[in-house]
Motif scaffolding. Structure first.
Motif, PDB file in Angstrom:
ATOM      1  N   ILE A 187      49.688  12.036 -18.750  1.00 44.31           N
ATOM      2  CA  ILE A 187      48.328  11.733 -18.273  1.00 44.31           C
ATOM      3  C   ILE A 187      47.444  11.460 -19.479  1.00 44.31           C
ATOM      4  CG2 ILE A 187      46.341  12.595 -16.968  1.00 44.31           C
ATOM      5  CD1 ILE A 187      48.275  14.433 -15.447  1.00 44.31           C
ATOM      6  N   GLN A 188      46.998  10.197 -19.599  1.00 41.19           N
ATOM      7  CA  GLN A 188      46.165   9.798 -20.732  1.00 41.19           C
ATOM      8  C   GLN A 188      45.112   8.795 -20.259  1.00 41.19           C
ATOM      9  OE1 GLN A 188      48.778   8.122 -23.665  1.00 41.19           O
ATOM     10  NE2 GLN A 188      49.691  10.100 -24.228  1.00 41.19           N
ATOM     11  N   PRO A 189      44.015   8.666 -20.995  1.00 39.89           N
ATOM     12  CA  PRO A 189      43.055   7.600 -20.653  1.00 39.89           C
ATOM     13  C   PRO A 189      43.650   6.234 -20.974  1.00 39.89           C
ATOM     14  CG  PRO A 189      42.418   8.671 -22.700  1.00 39.89           C
ATOM     15  CD  PRO A 189      43.573   9.460 -22.166  1.00 39.89           C
ATOM     16  N   LEU A 190      43.233   5.248 -20.241  1.00 39.04           N
ATOM     17  CA  LEU A 190      43.687   3.891 -20.525  1.00 39.04           C
ATOM     18  C   LEU A 190      43.058   3.424 -21.834  1.00 39.04           C
ATOM     19  CD1 LEU A 190      45.244   1.380 -19.673  1.00 39.04           C
ATOM     20  CD2 LEU A 190      43.253   0.679 -18.332  1.00 39.04           C
ATOM     21  N   ALA A 191      43.900   3.102 -22.778  1.00 39.36           N
ATOM     22  CA  ALA A 191      43.424   2.755 -24.118  1.00 39.36           C
ATOM     23  C   ALA A 191      42.521   1.531 -24.090  1.00 39.36           C
ATOM     24  CB  ALA A 191      44.618   2.515 -25.045  1.00 39.36           C
ATOM     25  N   GLY A 192      41.427   1.589 -24.825  1.00 36.43           N
ATOM     26  CA  GLY A 192      40.544   0.446 -24.991  1.00 36.43           C
ATOM     27  C   GLY A 192      39.526   0.268 -23.884  1.00 36.43           C
ATOM     28  N   ILE A 193      39.549   1.170 -22.878  1.00 41.42           N
ATOM     29  CA  ILE A 193      38.592   1.052 -21.779  1.00 41.42           C
ATOM     30  C   ILE A 193      37.892   2.394 -21.612  1.00 41.42           C
ATOM     31  CG2 ILE A 193      38.276   0.640 -19.316  1.00 41.42           C
ATOM     32  CD1 ILE A 193      40.635  -1.187 -19.350  1.00 41.42           C
ATOM     33  N   GLY A 194      36.609   2.402 -21.771  1.00 38.67           N
ATOM     34  CA  GLY A 194      35.834   3.595 -21.528  1.00 38.67           C
ATOM     35  C   GLY A 194      35.440   3.660 -20.072  1.00 38.67           C
ATOM     36  N   ALA A 195      34.280   4.273 -19.809  1.00 37.96           N
ATOM     37  CA  ALA A 195      33.786   4.320 -18.439  1.00 37.96           C
ATOM     38  C   ALA A 195      33.333   2.939 -18.018  1.00 37.96           C
ATOM     39  CB  ALA A 195      32.636   5.312 -18.326  1.00 37.96           C
ATOM     40  N   ILE A 196      33.725   2.546 -16.791  1.00 35.42           N
ATOM     41  CA  ILE A 196      33.323   1.247 -16.287  1.00 35.42           C
ATOM     42  C   ILE A 196      32.395   1.439 -15.104  1.00 35.42           C
ATOM     43  CG2 ILE A 196      35.444   0.155 -17.102  1.00 35.42           C
ATOM     44  CD1 ILE A 196      36.453   0.144 -14.264  1.00 35.42           C
ATOM     45  N   ALA A 197      31.520   0.481 -14.910  1.00 35.87           N
ATOM     46  CA  ALA A 197      30.539   0.579 -13.835  1.00 35.87           C
ATOM     47  C   ALA A 197      31.152   0.118 -12.530  1.00 35.87           C
ATOM     48  CB  ALA A 197      29.306  -0.255 -14.158  1.00 35.87           C
ATOM     49  N   GLY A 198      30.956   0.948 -11.495  1.00 35.19           N
ATOM     50  CA  GLY A 198      31.397   0.563 -10.174  1.00 35.19           C
ATOM     51  C   GLY A 198      30.210   0.156  -9.337  1.00 35.19           C
ATOM     52  N   GLY A 199      30.438   0.000  -8.091  1.00 33.99           N
ATOM     53  CA  GLY A 199      29.352  -0.353  -7.190  1.00 33.99           C
ATOM     54  C   GLY A 199      29.088   0.766  -6.234  1.00 33.99           C
TER      55      GLY A 199
END
Length: 895
Positions: free
Chosen positions: A719-731
């Motif tokens: 279990i790891q964060p997806l590299a190169g992507i921080g928090a993304i804005a949803g709707g």
């Protein structure tokens, strides 16, 4: 009696050695080894139970004397070899001079005397003297057989002492070699050849120590033989035996091997005490003095007048022919303590027609009369010589701490003259010599145990026995019994109590000068009778009673032990504070350490204090109705067997009752071993999503995915964060979630049609990396997966079963279209309910290792994970993979 008969600490030292060197499969070895230990210790158990009666007998309890007489007679009948052993030893050691320096018994092999035996010589002497008292007036052959049976039994016990001596000199390996040698000799096999250990028939006994040829290094299994804790098991077994008392049933010993433990295994270096006790206590080398034609009489007494019936008052005996002064050959006999005893009279108080004396302390009612002084004096002198000879013989024996100076075998003259209406004295207080229930003042009884009162009252004019407790068997149909015989017994029937209580009976006796009372009590209790009904091994879901769900290697595994008791409605019908532990063996490897139960722990971990209360009807859906254990992932490989120990200590303990302690074991054994198979480790990459102004944290994302792993047939997950992507804005809508977030992430993961061209420039697509990308918002919003199977999904935070539902879509699982009773929702586009067992309702109980709890839905119902029957809140675990779902996921994930 204050001296215990058996030195149980020394017994435990030998059983420790037997446990250390024993061979065989531990799943079947405990019972046989315990049986052999019980056989070796059969004389100790019998001597301990007989010794329990010694104190009351020596205190004058007639009922205890009758019981001891009955038991020793039965012992002599069932085990005649016991008396033969001591008689042989006495014949070999008692030479013509009686000096005790005769030829010792022949012994086979080297003698290994211990520093002290396992049987107390002081306690043994107390028992032997009590037996000699009880049989003192019987024919010489009966006296010889009775004393011989008890002391011969003590010689049988020296077989175990021999092992103790070997242990002190050569250690546990020597004990095993000696057991092998004894077994070979009894079986008629040369000790140097391949032999099996000693058994009840002199042949093989599974589970006993020793290797072919007598060697003992290591153990009998590649993993080191019996687990080390066999020592602890035997110690607990002996502790229960030590507490006793044992139920006296000689039939239990008819087929025990005690009759085999005869020379050459008797340690002659330690039996001088027993030999001399036998010689001293049964020998009557001088007959009693010749009895004259008239020993006691009262025919010249016409009345007995007492001013008061109490001690200190004056009494006048009227009659004729008493003599102007007391004749030198006449004693005045007065009842004292229930025994007619010579009493000195002042010369001035003796005339031919009247004798006056003061009532002595402890005076009792009975006949006044006269005795032949010369015969009484001669008889008492003979008794003194016999008792002194016995005392000197015992002292010469060197028995440690033994003296019979205050424990006479024969009593002084106490024969009463004939009683008539003219010579009876009415005086003194009543005396309760004994009042017992089941031969004790404080007894312990289970509901089915029969109770019997026994009493011996002297000098009573009225007797009343009452049951003062609110419960307990009645006395001949009533709560009281008035004026029964002064010395008698009364069978009360079974205790028949329905819960923990105390039964109390009081005896009140009134004599001419006072009333006395005594009570007896019964601790009304019941043994818990623990047993292990079943063992359930589960990694989240398992079918029972026939397990069909397969096990993933390296995945934490829970063992649920269903424990039952035998209270059958007694008391609260519950057994509290039941603890347990477990250990495992990967076949071909050593056993694991012992692990305690995990009940009540968060996170799930072995906890020494963990315990449960065993109910009358344990339910799988109740987490703590079972003792739960965790098999560490390191042992979840290959083929595994397990062994569990369940125990309770001090059940129903009271201030004067330690309670019952029980220790039971169960195991899988090789035929029911658990097999673990390899499955692929899943790889999760999470993406934090800002939704309605809230952004999921890294900790929330990890926690969400970690709580989904127990629902999937995988050992664990990366279990790891997806590299190169921080928090993304949803709707704020499902369309936004599906059209923007999922499609965007899927394009990045799977590569669009132009991406292969970019591969030439070194920008490789990750579509073959086996990763599953998971979008997790900061607040709840319905999950989605899109394509099936997929490598991207959207799941709300903090709900493991919900996350497992979405992840299962990625693992090629479709919906199950159940109309959920709790949510009234139906998952569309999937299988119809009829296509699944029980329409998707789980018939078995899931167990979530992440929260250490069995799963319970509404009304106890749990539905398949691919339904919509869950809830969007933490702890709302109403869905779980069914056994069929587990198999489908198992097949898709692969090794």
């Amino acid at each position: 009696m204050t001296t215990p008969m058996v030195r149980w600490s020394d017994v435990a030292r030998v059983t420790d050695a037997l446990a250390e060197t024993a061979e065989g499969d531990p799943s079947v070895g405990f019972g046989p080894l315990t049986s052999v230990v019980d056989g070796l210790l059969a004389p100790h158990y019998l001597l301990s139970e007989l010794h329990r009666l010694s104190g009351p007998v020596l205190d004058g309890d007639c009922h205890a004397a009758e019981e001891l007489h009955t038991r020793v007679t039965e012992l002599a009948r069932r085990i005649p070899e016991a008396a033969r052993i001591i008689e042989q030893a006495a014949e070999e050691n008692d030479d013509a001079c009686g000096c005790g320096h005769g030829r010792p018994l022949e012994s086979s092999g080297s003698i290994e005397p211990s520093t002290q035996g396992t049987v107390s010589e002081a306690a043994l002497a107390e028992l032997a003297i009590a037996v000699a008292q009880v049989f003192a007036c019987e024919p010489a052959v009966a006296l010889r057989a009775s004393v011989g049976s008890v002391l011969g039994l003590s010689l049988m016990a020296t077989t175990f002492d021999r092992l103790l001596g070997v242990l002190e000199k050569t250690g546990p390996a020597g004990v095993a070699r000696e057991m092998n040698r004894m077994g070979a000799l009894l079986a008629g096999v040369p000790a140097a050849g391949p032999v099996r250990p000693l058994g009840a028939s002199g042949g093989a006994m599974p589970g006993m120590p020793g290797l072919p040829g007598g060697g003992l290094p290591g153990g009998g299994l590649p993993g080191g033989g019996f687990p080390d804790d066999l020592r602890g098991f035997l110690r607990k077994h002996l502790k229960i035996k030590e507490k006793g008392p044992f139920r006296w049933n000689p039939e239990d010993w008819d087929h025990k091997p005690i009759g085999l433990f005869v020379p050459p295994f008797i340690d002659t270096a330690r039996i001088r005490c027993q030999i001399w006790l036998f010689i001293a206590l049964q020998a009557r080398k001088e007959p009693p003095p010749t009895r004259p034609s008239r020993v006691v009489w009262s025919d010249n007494i016409v009345s007995v007048d007492a001013a008061s019936p109490c001690a200190g008052s004056m009494v006048d005996v009227h009659g004729s022919g008493f003599g102007a002064t007391q004749p030198p050959d006449v004693f005045l006999m007065v009842p004292i303590g229930g025994w007619c005893t010579p009493l000195e009279v002042a010369p001035a108080n003796w005339t031919d027609k009247k004798i006056r004396f003061t009532l002595p302390n402890n005076v009792t009612s009975g006949p006044i009369g006269f005795a032949d002084a010369a015969y009484v004096t001669a008889y008492n002198a003979w008794v003194d010589r016999m008792n002194k000879a016995a005392q000197e013989a015992v002292s010469a024996s060197g028995c440690a701490g033994v003296s019979i100076g205050d424990l006479p075998i024969l009593r002084h003259f106490s024969e009463c003259p004939p009683e008539t209406v003219f010579n009876r004295l009415r005086a003194g207080s009543a005396i309760i010599r004994s009042f017992t229930v089941n031969m004790a003042s404080l007894a312990v009884a289970e509901p089915g145990d029969a109770l019997q009162l026994g009493w011996d009252v002297v000098n009573s004019e009225s007797i009343r026995i009452e049951r003062t407790s609110t419960t307990g068997p009645l006395l001949s149909g009533s709560t009281s019994l008035v004026n029964p015989p002064a010395a008698s017994t009364l069978a009360l029937g079974p205790a028949a109590h329905t819960g923990p209580t105390r039964l109390v009976y009081v005896l009140t006796a009134t004599g001419p000068c006072g009333t006395v009372n005594r009570s007896v009590e019964v601790v009304a209790t019941k043994r818990p009778g623990l047993s292990v009904a079943s063992l359930e091994f589960t990694q989240g879901i398992q079918t029972m009673p026939s397990p069909t769900v397969r096990f993933v290697a390296q995945k934490p595994t829970v063992v649920r032990a269903t424990v039952r008791h035998a209270l059958n409605g007694w008391g609260s019908d519950r057994v509290p504070n039941v603890k347990g532990r477990i250990h495992f063996q990967v076949l071909g490897s050593p056993w694991s350490p012992w692990y305690d139960a995990v009940n009540g722990s968060t996170p799930m971990a072995p906890t020494p204090a963990a315990s449960i209360t065993v109910p009358a009807d344990p339910q799988r859906r109740n987490t703590d109705d079972t003792l739960n254990f965790l098999i560490p992932p390191a042992y979840c490989r290959g083929v595994v067997v397990a062994q569990i120990e369940v125990r309770v200590e001090g059940f129903d303990a009271r201030a004067d009752f330690p309670g019952f302690s029980e220790n039971v074991r169960a195991g899988t054994g090789t035929p029911n071993a658990i097999t673990f198979a390899s499955r692929r480790t899943l790889d999760f990459r999470y993406v934090r999503v800002t939704w309605s102004g809230a952004t999921a944290s890294d900790a929330e994302c990890v926690r969400t995915l970690r709580s989904a792993v127990p629902l999937l047939p995988t050992p664990t997950a990366v279990i790891q964060p997806l590299a190169g992507i921080g928090a993304i804005a949803g709707g704020a809508s499902s369309d936004n979630r599906r059209d923007f977030l999922l499609e965007e992430l899927r394009d990045q993961h799977d590569c669009s049609f132009w991406d292969p061209g970019s591969d030439l420039l070194g920008d490789a697509c990750p579509d073959d990396d086996n990763e599953i990308w998971v979008l997790i918002p900061g607040v709840f919003h319905r999950g989605s997966s899109g394509l099936i199977p997929s490598d991207v999904c959207f799941t709300p935070p903090n709900d493991g079963p919900y996350a497992a539902h979405e992840l299962s879509h990625c693992l090629d699982q479709i919906h199950l279209g159940v109309v959920c009773p709790t949510t009234n929702q139906t998952a569309g586009g999937g299988d119809p309910p009829a296509a699944w067992p029980n329409n998707g309702l789980l018939g078995d109980v899931p167990f979530d290792v992440s929260i250490n709890a069995a799963m319970q839905g509404s009304g106890g119902n749990v539905w398949d994970v691919m339904t919509y029957c869950g809830t969007p809140t933490t702890g709302g675990r109403f869905t779980w993979p069914s056994p069929q779902r587990w198999q489908q996921l198992w097949d898709y994930i692969g090794p």
